[in-house]
Design an enzyme around this catalytic site. Structure first.
Site, PDB file in Angstrom:
ATOM      1  N   HIS A  14       0.869  -1.181   0.000  1.00 55.55           N
ATOM      2  CA  HIS A  14       0.000   0.000   0.000  1.00 55.55           C
ATOM      3  C   HIS A  14       0.901   1.225   0.000  1.00 55.55           C
ATOM      4  O   HIS A  14       1.772   1.375   0.851  1.00 55.55           O
ATOM      5  CB  HIS A  14      -0.921   0.025   1.225  1.00 55.55           C
ATOM      6  N   CYS A  15       0.661   2.118  -0.954  1.00 55.42           N
ATOM      7  CA  CYS A  15       1.521   3.297  -1.123  1.00 55.42           C
ATOM      8  C   CYS A  15       0.747   4.556  -0.748  1.00 55.42           C
ATOM      9  O   CYS A  15      -0.256   4.892  -1.393  1.00 55.42           O
ATOM     10  CB  CYS A  15       1.999   3.389  -2.573  1.00 55.42           C
TER      11      CYS A  15
END
Length: 286
Positions: free
Chosen positions: A126-127
Site C-alpha cells: 500500500h503506497c
C-alpha cells in the site's frame, strides 16, 4: 479497468505540487537561463522535459485512480485444475487461504490490505503517495511512473547545474534573491528525490526480474530460511526466467514497456509458474 473512489489525500496533493514546482522551475528558470527558450536547443529541451512531465502525470493519475485488483465475490479455488499446479495454503493448518474479513478465498498472490480494508490481487504494497494499493492492475503504471519520475529528476538536475554556469546579466537584487530561492529549494528537492526514486526503481527492477512482489520477497526470506534449515533449496514458484518475468509484468512487446498498456496482465486469478509444462493463459482483464 475499474476505477476506485477517491477522496482528498495530503500525500497525493504534495506529489502534484512537487511535480508542478519541478516542471516550472526547470523550464522557465533552468532551461531559459542556460539555453534560452527563444533558441532551438532551449525549445527542444523544453519540449523533451514537457513530454517527460506529461508521462509522469498521466501514469501517476492511472496509478492513483485505477483499482489495483478486486477479488471476484464468487471466486472459488479449483484444487483439481491440472493447469494450476500451485495452490497457496496457510502457514498453520495447511488449509487453502481464506480471508475472514472479506469472507472469501484468496486467489494466489492476493493479500488483505488493512488500509483499503479488502483483499487485493497480486498485492505488492500500500503506497501512501498514490493513496492506493499497488496491485495486479496498476503495478505496471506505478513502475513506469517511477521510471519517468526518476528520469525527469535527473534531467532537471543536469539542467540546474548547467544553468549555474551562465553568468547572470542585468539581474536586479530582487530577481537575484528570487532565483537563489528557486535554486536552493530545487536542489533540496531534486537531490534526495533522485536518490529515493533511484533506490525505489532499482528495488522494483530486482523484484520484476524475479517476478516477486514486495510481500513475496519478505515471505521468501522466511521460506528460504526454513528450506535451508530442512536441508532443501527454496525456489520462488513464479520465477520463470528474467526476460519472461519482465514480459509478464511489462508486456510481450518491448516497444510498449514504457507505455501504460495493461491488456497483457490477465485476470489476476491465475499465474504462470515454474512448474507449468506449458504457458497457461491468464484469462482476460476484469
Amino acid at each position: 479497468m475499474k476505477r476506485k473512489g477517491f477522496g482528498f489525500s495530503l500525500p497525493v496533493t504534495a506529489v502534484i505540487l512537487v511535480i508542478g514546482f519541478i516542471y516550472f522551475s526547470t523550464v522557465f528558470t533552468f532551461i531559459d537561463r542556460w539555453l534560452s527558450l527563444a533558441s532551438s536547443p532551449g525549445i527542444a529541451n523544453a519540449a523533451a522535459f514537457t513530454a517527460l512531465a506529461l508521462m509522469c502525470v498521466y501514469n501517476y493519475s492511472i496509478a492513483v485512480f485505477r483499482d489495483p485488483g478486486r477479488v471476484p465475490p464468487n471466486y472459488m479455488p479449483d484444487v483439481e485444475d491440472p493447469q494450476s499446479p500451485v495452490h497457496e495454503i496457510k502457514r498453520k493448518g495447511g488449509d487453502l487461504r481464506y480471508c475472514q474479513k472479506c469472507s472469501h478465498f484468496k486467489p494466489p498472490r492476493a493479500h488483505h490490505c488493512r488500509v483499503c480494508k479488502r483483499c487485493v490481487l497480486r498485492m505488492d504494497h500500500h503506497c501512501i503517495w498514490i493513496n492506493n494499493c499497488v496491485g495486479h492492475t496498476n503495478y505496471k503504471v506505478f513502475f513506469v511512473f517511477v521510471v519517468y519520475a526518476m528520469t525527469a529528476c535527473v534531467y532537471s538536475l543536469v539542467l540546474l547545474v548547467g544553468s549555474l554556469t551562465v553568468e547572470p546579466q542585468d539581474e536586479d537584487q530582487e530577481m537575484g534573491s528570487y532565483l537563489r530561492t528557486i535554486y536552493v529549494i530545487s536542489g533540496l528537492v531534486l537531490v534526495p528525490l533522485s536518490i529515493a526514486l533511484g533506490v525505489l526503481l532499482g528495488w522494483h527492477v530486482y523484484l520484476s526480474l524475479q517476478n516477486k512482489t514486495t510481500i513475496e520477497y519478505h515471505e521468501g526470506v522466511r521460506a528460504m530460511w526454513l528450506a535451508e534449515k530442512g536441508g532443501q533449496v527454496y525456489k520462488h514458484p513464479y520465477d520463470i526466467g528474467a526476460y519472461e518475468n519482465l514480459t509478464l509484468i511489462l508486456g510481450p512487446n518491448i516497444l510498449s514497456w514504457l507505455c501504460p498498456t495493461s491488456k497483457h496482465i490477465g485476470s489476476g486469478l491465475r499465474f504462470r509458474t515454474a512448474f507449468d509444462s506449458a504457458p497457461v493463459s491468464s484469462g482476460t482483464s476484469p
